[in-house]
Write an enzyme that holds these catalytic residues in place. Structure first.
Site, PDB file in Angstrom:
ATOM      1  N   HIS A 247      -8.156   0.796  -4.020  1.00 59.01           N
ATOM      2  CA  HIS A 247      -9.015   0.330  -2.922  1.00 59.01           C
ATOM      3  C   HIS A 247     -10.312   1.938  -2.573  1.00 59.01           C
ATOM      4  O   HIS A 247      -9.401   2.752  -2.172  1.00 59.01           O
ATOM      5  CB  HIS A 247      -8.712   0.260  -1.669  1.00 59.01           C
TER       6      HIS A 247
ATOM      7  N   MET B 285     -12.221   3.692  -0.427  1.00 57.24           N
ATOM      8  CA  MET B 285     -13.118   4.073   1.030  1.00 57.24           C
ATOM      9  C   MET B 285     -13.753   5.051   0.664  1.00 57.24           C
ATOM     10  O   MET B 285     -13.511   6.197   1.753  1.00 57.24           O
ATOM     11  CB  MET B 285     -12.134   3.761   2.102  1.00 57.24           C
TER      12      MET B 285
ATOM     13  N   MET C 283      -9.314   7.786  -0.480  1.00 56.71           N
ATOM     14  CA  MET C 283     -10.240   8.222   1.006  1.00 56.71           C
ATOM     15  C   MET C 283     -10.728   9.537   0.893  1.00 56.71           C
ATOM     16  O   MET C 283     -10.293  10.282   0.233  1.00 56.71           O
ATOM     17  CB  MET C 283      -9.440   7.940   1.950  1.00 56.71           C
TER      18      MET C 283
ATOM     19  N   ASP D 188      -6.437  -6.824   4.023  1.00 53.05           N
ATOM     20  CA  ASP D 188      -5.856  -5.351   4.424  1.00 53.05           C
ATOM     21  C   ASP D 188      -5.828  -4.925   5.587  1.00 53.05           C
ATOM     22  O   ASP D 188      -7.122  -4.482   6.226  1.00 53.05           O
ATOM     23  CB  ASP D 188      -6.323  -4.661   3.635  1.00 53.05           C
ATOM     24  N   GLY D 189      -4.967  -4.647   5.975  1.00 56.04           N
ATOM     25  CA  GLY D 189      -4.792  -3.828   7.834  1.00 56.04           C
ATOM     26  C   GLY D 189      -3.897  -5.010   8.891  1.00 56.04           C
ATOM     27  O   GLY D 189      -3.811  -6.063   8.904  1.00 56.04           O
ATOM     28  N   GLY D 190      -2.696  -4.594   8.849  1.00 59.71           N
ATOM     29  CA  GLY D 190      -1.841  -4.621   9.862  1.00 59.71           C
ATOM     30  C   GLY D 190      -0.937  -5.989   9.758  1.00 59.71           C
ATOM     31  O   GLY D 190      -0.230  -6.638  10.658  1.00 59.71           O
TER      32      GLY D 190
ATOM     33  N   MET E  13     -11.381  -6.629   4.926  1.00 62.71           N
ATOM     34  CA  MET E  13     -10.128  -5.545   6.840  1.00 62.71           C
ATOM     35  C   MET E  13     -10.009  -5.633   7.561  1.00 62.71           C
ATOM     36  O   MET E  13     -10.837  -6.095   8.981  1.00 62.71           O
ATOM     37  CB  MET E  13     -11.298  -4.344   6.461  1.00 62.71           C
TER      38      MET E  13
ATOM     39  N   ASP F 149      -4.613   3.509  -1.482  1.00 62.89           N
ATOM     40  CA  ASP F 149      -5.957   3.349  -0.748  1.00 62.89           C
ATOM     41  C   ASP F 149      -6.550   5.133  -0.661  1.00 62.89           C
ATOM     42  O   ASP F 149      -6.251   5.792  -0.499  1.00 62.89           O
ATOM     43  CB  ASP F 149      -5.664   3.591   0.635  1.00 62.89           C
TER      44      ASP F 149
ATOM     45  N   HIS G 106      -1.251  -1.113  -3.879  1.00 63.14           N
ATOM     46  CA  HIS G 106      -2.267  -0.823  -3.562  1.00 63.14           C
ATOM     47  C   HIS G 106      -2.776   0.515  -3.622  1.00 63.14           C
ATOM     48  O   HIS G 106      -1.387   1.129  -2.803  1.00 63.14           O
ATOM     49  CB  HIS G 106      -2.111  -1.681  -2.012  1.00 63.14           C
TER      50      HIS G 106
ATOM     51  N   SER H  93       1.076  -0.902  -0.018  1.00 61.59           N
ATOM     52  CA  SER H  93      -0.290   0.483   0.117  1.00 61.59           C
ATOM     53  C   SER H  93       1.407   0.953   0.045  1.00 61.59           C
ATOM     54  O   SER H  93       2.048   1.703   0.822  1.00 61.59           O
ATOM     55  CB  SER H  93      -0.512   0.443   0.960  1.00 61.59           C
TER      56      SER H  93
HETATM   57  C1  DX5 Z   1      -6.387   1.653   5.753  1.00 64.80           C
HETATM   58  C2  DX5 Z   1      -6.193   0.622   4.326  1.00 64.80           C
HETATM   59  C3  DX5 Z   1      -5.172   0.101   4.028  1.00 64.80           C
HETATM   60  C4  DX5 Z   1      -3.463   0.346   5.137  1.00 64.80           C
HETATM   61  C5  DX5 Z   1      -2.358  -0.582   5.290  1.00 64.80           C
HETATM   62  O1  DX5 Z   1      -7.309   2.378   5.489  1.00 64.80           O
HETATM   63  O2  DX5 Z   1      -6.782   0.491   3.553  1.00 64.80           O
HETATM   64  O3  DX5 Z   1      -4.112  -0.253   2.273  1.00 64.80           O
HETATM   65  O4  DX5 Z   1      -2.598   1.348   4.171  1.00 64.80           O
HETATM   66  O5  DX5 Z   1      -1.359  -0.489   6.173  1.00 64.80           O
HETATM   67  P1  DX5 Z   1      -0.948  -0.455   7.052  1.00 64.80           P
HETATM   68  O6  DX5 Z   1      -0.667  -2.226   6.287  1.00 64.80           O
HETATM   69  O7  DX5 Z   1       0.370  -0.865   7.505  1.00 64.80           O
HETATM   70  O8  DX5 Z   1      -1.969  -1.162   8.208  1.00 64.80           O
HETATM   71 ZN    ZN Z   2      -6.589  -0.510   1.756  1.00 65.10          ZN
END
Ligand code: DX5
Ligand code: ZN
Length: 220
Positions: A63, A65, A34, A172-174, A134, A32, A30, A6
């Site tokens: 992605h 959001m 927003m 996706d996430g962490g 997520m 993101d 990826h 990402s």
């Molecule tokens: C969160 C995003 C993720 C984010 C992941 O809202 O959708 O794609 O960038 O970042 P990490 O891998 O640092 O959790």
């Molecule tokens: Zn994402």
């Protein structure tokens, strides 16, 4: 399995250089998006997607959001997205937006937030190319993986198997080197990692290590 770094955690002032460093190792990029409504944060729009497209040969995994994504899928498709993922929570007409993404010649994904049950996917999974689970609340990079996501990944893996059609299962996430294997074993096959890749000293080596961890025998 695929790794989709990402760019949210990349250095935006040197985006082309950052993309070059992952080019030979990653499978997707990826992106993101927003809007300050669906999530509190505001990130990037189609103009930046277009610039990313010009800077990499990797497919763009976009992605969205954003609220009512139906308003914007066409401009993200024109900007060069290869996969466009929308949130089930963000639209009243999920089937319609999925169909319009496919009509634009793009792969269509559906994402669900941590508190959204996998059952919302039952009547759309037959129409999508990708499901995105997520494993943090969307909005920012660098948050901790929510452990309950593993159960959701396994449940969606079973739904995909029952469907008998190729659907990618993205998490996706962490995701980091030290926990990617758990998500892999639960059934995910595409792994987003922002801070896990762009926070590392050597992006390429980190992506390779993520892949090696998944391929290692369980328990080693
Ligand atoms: C969160 C995003 C993720 C984010 C992941 O809202 O959708 O794609 O960038 O970042 P990490 O891998 O640092 O959790
Ligand atoms: Zn994402």
């Amino acid at each position: 399995m695929k790794i989709s770094p990402s760019i949210l955690s990349a250095d935006f002032a040197r985006l082309a250089d950052e993309l070059r460093l992952i080019e030979d190792f990653a499978d997707y990029v990826h992106v993101d998006v927003m809007d300050g409504h669906f999530v509190p944060n505001i990130t990037i729009g189609p103009l930046v997607v277009e610039a990313v497209k010009r800077s990499t040969r990797l497919p763009l995994d976009v992605h969205l959001m954003i609220d009512r994504p139906e308003r914007h899928v066409e401009s993200f498709a024109r900007a060069g997205s290869d996969i466009i993922t929308v949130h089930a929570e963000a639209t009243k007409h999920l089937h319609r937006v999925v169909e319009s993404i496919k009509e634009l010649g793009k792969k269509a994904g559906v994402s669900i937030n941590p508190a959204t049950p996998v059952s919302v996917l039952e009547d759309i999974i037959g129409d999508v190319d990708l499901v995105l689970i997520m494993s943090v609340n969307p909005g920012w990079g660098g948050q901790g993986f929510i452990p309950g996501s593993l159960r959701k990944i396994s449940a969606v893996r079973r739904m995909i198997e029952a469907e008998g059609r190729p659907v990618e299962l993205e998490v996706d996430g962490g995701i980091k080197v030290n926990n990617i294997k758990e998500a892999f074993d639960a059934g995910a096959d595409v792994f987003v990692s922002g801070s896990g890749v762009f926070g590392a000293r050597d992006y390429g080596a980190t992506i390779t290590e993520m892949k090696n961890r998944c391929m290692a025998k369980t328990g080693t």
